[in-house]
Design a protein around this motif. Structure first.
Motif, short mmCIF file in Angstrom:
data_model
loop_
_atom_site.label_atom_id
_atom_site.label_comp_id
_atom_site.label_asym_id
_atom_site.label_seq_id
_atom_site.Cartn_x
_atom_site.Cartn_y
_atom_site.Cartn_z
N ILE A 57 -41.40 37.54 -10.15
CA ILE A 57 -40.10 37.73 -9.93
C ILE A 57 -39.21 38.70 -10.66
CG2 ILE A 57 -37.69 36.58 -9.12
CD1 ILE A 57 -40.20 35.77 -7.46
N ARG A 58 -38.68 39.97 -10.26
CA ARG A 58 -37.99 40.76 -10.93
C ARG A 58 -36.42 40.15 -10.95
NH1 ARG A 58 -40.15 45.97 -11.84
NH2 ARG A 58 -41.98 46.29 -10.66
N ARG A 59 -35.93 39.97 -9.92
CA ARG A 59 -34.67 39.39 -9.94
C ARG A 59 -34.50 38.26 -8.83
NH1 ARG A 59 -33.72 44.70 -9.99
NH2 ARG A 59 -33.60 44.70 -7.67
N TRP A 60 -33.75 37.24 -9.07
CA TRP A 60 -33.45 36.03 -8.16
C TRP A 60 -32.48 36.32 -7.13
CZ3 TRP A 60 -37.26 32.78 -8.39
CH2 TRP A 60 -37.71 32.47 -9.69
N ASP A 61 -33.11 37.47 -6.10
CA ASP A 61 -32.17 37.85 -5.16
C ASP A 61 -33.17 37.86 -3.82
OD1 ASP A 61 -33.94 39.97 -5.26
OD2 ASP A 61 -32.44 41.20 -6.03
N ALA A 62 -32.58 38.23 -2.71
CA ALA A 62 -33.55 38.18 -1.54
C ALA A 62 -35.01 38.69 -1.65
CB ALA A 62 -32.94 39.07 -0.17
N ALA A 63 -35.19 39.66 -2.66
CA ALA A 63 -36.42 40.28 -2.91
C ALA A 63 -37.35 39.07 -3.49
CB ALA A 63 -36.45 41.57 -3.65
N TRP A 65 -37.68 36.34 -2.15
CA TRP A 65 -38.44 35.25 -1.11
C TRP A 65 -39.83 36.13 -0.88
CZ3 TRP A 65 -33.25 36.03 2.49
CH2 TRP A 65 -32.50 35.35 1.96
N LEU A 66 -39.70 37.24 -0.62
CA LEU A 66 -40.82 37.90 -0.43
C LEU A 66 -42.06 37.75 -1.28
CD1 LEU A 66 -42.49 39.47 1.68
CD2 LEU A 66 -41.55 41.47 0.69
N ALA A 67 -41.73 37.97 -2.58
CA ALA A 67 -42.52 37.63 -3.84
C ALA A 67 -43.04 36.57 -4.03
CB ALA A 67 -41.77 38.25 -5.13
N LEU A 68 -42.35 35.50 -3.92
CA LEU A 68 -42.66 33.90 -3.75
C LEU A 68 -43.58 33.79 -2.58
CD1 LEU A 68 -39.69 32.15 -5.18
CD2 LEU A 68 -41.68 32.36 -6.39
N GLY A 69 -43.06 34.25 -1.42
CA GLY A 69 -43.98 33.88 -0.31
C GLY A 69 -45.48 34.15 -0.29
N ARG A 70 -45.41 35.53 -0.81
CA ARG A 70 -46.59 36.39 -0.90
C ARG A 70 -47.75 35.64 -1.75
NH1 ARG A 70 -45.25 42.58 -0.93
NH2 ARG A 70 -45.05 42.74 1.43
N SER A 71 -46.98 35.12 -3.07
CA SER A 71 -47.87 34.66 -4.14
C SER A 71 -48.15 33.19 -3.92
CB SER A 71 -47.15 34.83 -5.55
OG SER A 71 -47.84 34.48 -6.39
N LEU A 72 -47.29 32.41 -3.32
CA LEU A 72 -47.56 31.10 -2.97
C LEU A 72 -48.73 30.78 -1.67
CD1 LEU A 72 -44.05 29.59 -3.40
CD2 LEU A 72 -46.03 28.98 -4.85
N PRO A 99 -35.75 27.56 0.63
CA PRO A 99 -36.83 26.67 1.46
C PRO A 99 -36.50 26.79 2.94
CG PRO A 99 -35.29 25.27 -0.54
CD PRO A 99 -34.76 26.88 -0.16
N ALA A 100 -35.48 27.28 3.38
CA ALA A 100 -35.51 27.49 4.95
C ALA A 100 -36.10 28.75 5.18
CB ALA A 100 -33.95 27.50 5.27
N ILE A 101 -36.02 29.84 4.29
CA ILE A 101 -36.88 30.90 4.46
C ILE A 101 -38.23 30.82 4.23
CG2 ILE A 101 -37.42 33.38 3.77
CD1 ILE A 101 -34.47 32.89 5.22
N ALA A 102 -38.52 29.89 3.13
CA ALA A 102 -40.07 29.76 3.08
C ALA A 102 -40.88 29.28 4.29
CB ALA A 102 -40.19 28.89 1.62
N LEU A 106 -44.95 29.05 4.10
CA LEU A 106 -45.52 27.74 3.84
C LEU A 106 -45.73 26.78 4.71
CD1 LEU A 106 -43.68 27.39 0.38
CD2 LEU A 106 -45.85 28.32 0.72
N LYS A 107 -45.41 26.98 6.04
CA LYS A 107 -45.38 26.21 7.29
C LYS A 107 -45.16 24.79 6.91
CE LYS A 107 -46.98 29.96 9.39
NZ LYS A 107 -46.00 30.64 10.31
N ALA A 108 -46.05 23.92 7.05
CA ALA A 108 -45.90 22.24 6.75
C ALA A 108 -46.05 22.04 5.32
CB ALA A 108 -46.96 21.49 7.39
N THR A 109 -46.19 22.83 4.43
CA THR A 109 -46.19 22.36 2.86
C THR A 109 -44.97 21.87 2.49
OG1 THR A 109 -47.61 24.21 2.34
CG2 THR A 109 -46.64 23.19 0.63
N PRO A 110 -44.86 20.56 1.99
CA PRO A 110 -43.65 19.85 1.65
C PRO A 110 -42.97 20.78 0.38
CG PRO A 110 -45.40 18.48 1.80
CD PRO A 110 -46.10 19.79 1.75
N ILE A 111 -41.86 21.10 0.61
CA ILE A 111 -40.84 21.61 -0.44
C ILE A 111 -39.99 20.54 -0.92
CG2 ILE A 111 -39.23 23.31 -1.23
CD1 ILE A 111 -40.49 25.09 1.07
N VAL A 112 -39.87 20.08 -2.39
CA VAL A 112 -38.94 19.51 -2.91
C VAL A 112 -37.88 20.26 -3.88
CG1 VAL A 112 -38.84 17.25 -4.43
CG2 VAL A 112 -40.63 17.40 -2.69
N VAL A 113 -36.86 19.73 -3.92
CA VAL A 113 -35.90 20.49 -4.99
C VAL A 113 -35.45 19.32 -5.97
CG1 VAL A 113 -33.82 21.35 -5.21
CG2 VAL A 113 -35.02 21.84 -3.11
#
Length: 386
Positions: A57-63, A65-72, A99-102, A106-113
């Motif tokens: 992650i470079r910055r915790w902005d909308a970008a 989302w994409l970086a996390l999505g690809r890596s995860l 979590p809503a964007i992910a 991540l499809k059905a992968t459980p997301i816990v906060v």
């Protein structure tokens, strides 16, 4: 299970959420899970870490989302645990929507906060009710929510957040088995040997009441009590520069009260030296403005080191805390009551010994092995739901 942990800060960058994530990751790994951490590029590498860390992650902005999505998606976790504290993500709101964007990746992968607190992000000027809404949206869009304390649990249950678990935090500083006694610890750290020492641990934040403690210490010194105050740890969290103004006010107040010769500051130090500082003080005073809570890592560290702890009455009842047995409680923002409590502990060896014994017993409830087992149970409970 393959568990992915996301955090807005991580060692070697100082910060309680980052330290918590590291300890939890290691404890989950010790229980046989495959664990990795996702964070930003601040702080560099955590040399020698047994847990893989992906600094994507470079910055915790909308970008982000994409970086996390690809890596995860490439890593293919069985569960994702997002550590949330608004300041750790720069007070922005992008991760409140994540979590809503992910679901795209991540499809059905459980997301816990895990909510380390319920403080709202800044978002933008005049955001108003959107700030509170963003926190609730984050809670509702996750598959499960973990809170760390009774007060946050009551708040989220009141607005209908389900499923919800309360899992406490542990001490980010683990005392070594061979921790020396107070006199030897003071010699190593060049602390005075001729007076009692009161310890305060943590960043200077208005909610922690360091200014209240200054007033109490000054009052005792005016009475002729030979006393020193040790501020253990760094002054300001890198993830929350808004603390700078409060820290500056505290420094000015130290001068106004004439306390310059009565205060020692360790600054940011390795965990071994932090433990030495705990061993060197006679008691710990943690006068939180919002009342003592199990979300406070500073409290957990003091308990783990077996210190006599003076803190403030909690906002909601905490059955595990027994006033006069494992903690001494005073009203918030009351320097006079705090000074009286400090005086009583210093003058009554039996009270101090009872508080120390109670602190050690209470700390056993917050062992990382136990915390990791509870987090594991959360994901096990969510598996059939998905």
């Amino acid at each position: 299970m393959r568990l992915a942990l996301i955090t807005g800060e991580y060692p070697p960058l100082p910060g309680g959420v980052g330290d918590y994530t590291r300890e939890l990751a290691r404890a989950l790994q010790a229980r046989g899970h495959v664990v990795a951490v996702w964070t930003d590029r601040r702080g560099g590498e955590d040399a020698g870490s047994p847990v893989p860390v992906f600094r994507v992650i470079r910055r915790w902005d909308a970008a982000a989302w994409l970086a996390l999505g690809r890596s995860l998606r490439a890593w293919r976790p069985d569960g994702v645990l997002l550590q949330y504290q608004a300041a750790a993500y720069g007070l922005g709101g992008a991760m409140n929507l994540w979590p809503a964007i992910a679901r795209l990746w991540l499809k059905a992968t459980p997301i816990v906060v895990t909510f380390h607190d319920l403080r709202v992000p800044y978002l933008f000027p005049k955001a108003g009710p959107l700030r509170e809404w963003s926190v609730r949206f984050l809670a509702r869009s996750a598959d499960g929510v973990i809170v760390t304390n009774h007060e946050d649990e009551a708040t989220l249950r009141a607005v209908g957040i389900r499923p919800l678990w309360r899992v406490p935090i542990g001490s980010n500083i683990q005392p070594p088995m061979d921790l020396p006694r107070a006199e030897e610890s003071r010699r190593r750290l060049s602390f005075p040997l001729d007076r009692p020492l009161v310890g305060f641990f943590g960043f200077l934040h208005p909610s922690k009441g360091f200014d209240v403690l200054l007033e109490a210490v000054a009052a005792l010194i005016r009475e002729g009590v030979p006393l020193g105050l040790v501020h253990i740890g760094a002054t300001v969290a890198p993830s929350d520069p808004s603390q700078n103004d409060y820290a500056a006010r505290c420094r000015r107040r130290i001068v106004e009260l004439g306390l310059q010769e009565h205060i020692w500051e360790t600054g940011y130090r390795p965990s071994e030296e932090i433990s030495l500082s705990f061993a060197a003080v006679d008691l710990c005073a943690l006068p939180y403005r919002d009342g003592v809570s199990f979300r406070r890592g500073t409290l957990m560290a003091a308990l783990a080191h077996g210190r006599a702890v003076i803190s403030t009455i909690p906002r909601v009842p905490i059955p595990e805390l027994r006033d006069g047995e494992n903690i001494l409680l005073v009203p918030p923002e009351d320097p006079g009551a705090l000074a009286t409590a400090i005086r009583n502990v210093l003058r009554d060896p039996a009270l101090r010994s009872r508080l120390e014994t109670g602190a050690r017993a209470l700390a056993e409830h917050f062992a990382w092995e136990r915390i990791a087992a509870q987090v594991e149970q959360v994901f096990e409970a969510l598996r059939p739901r998905r």
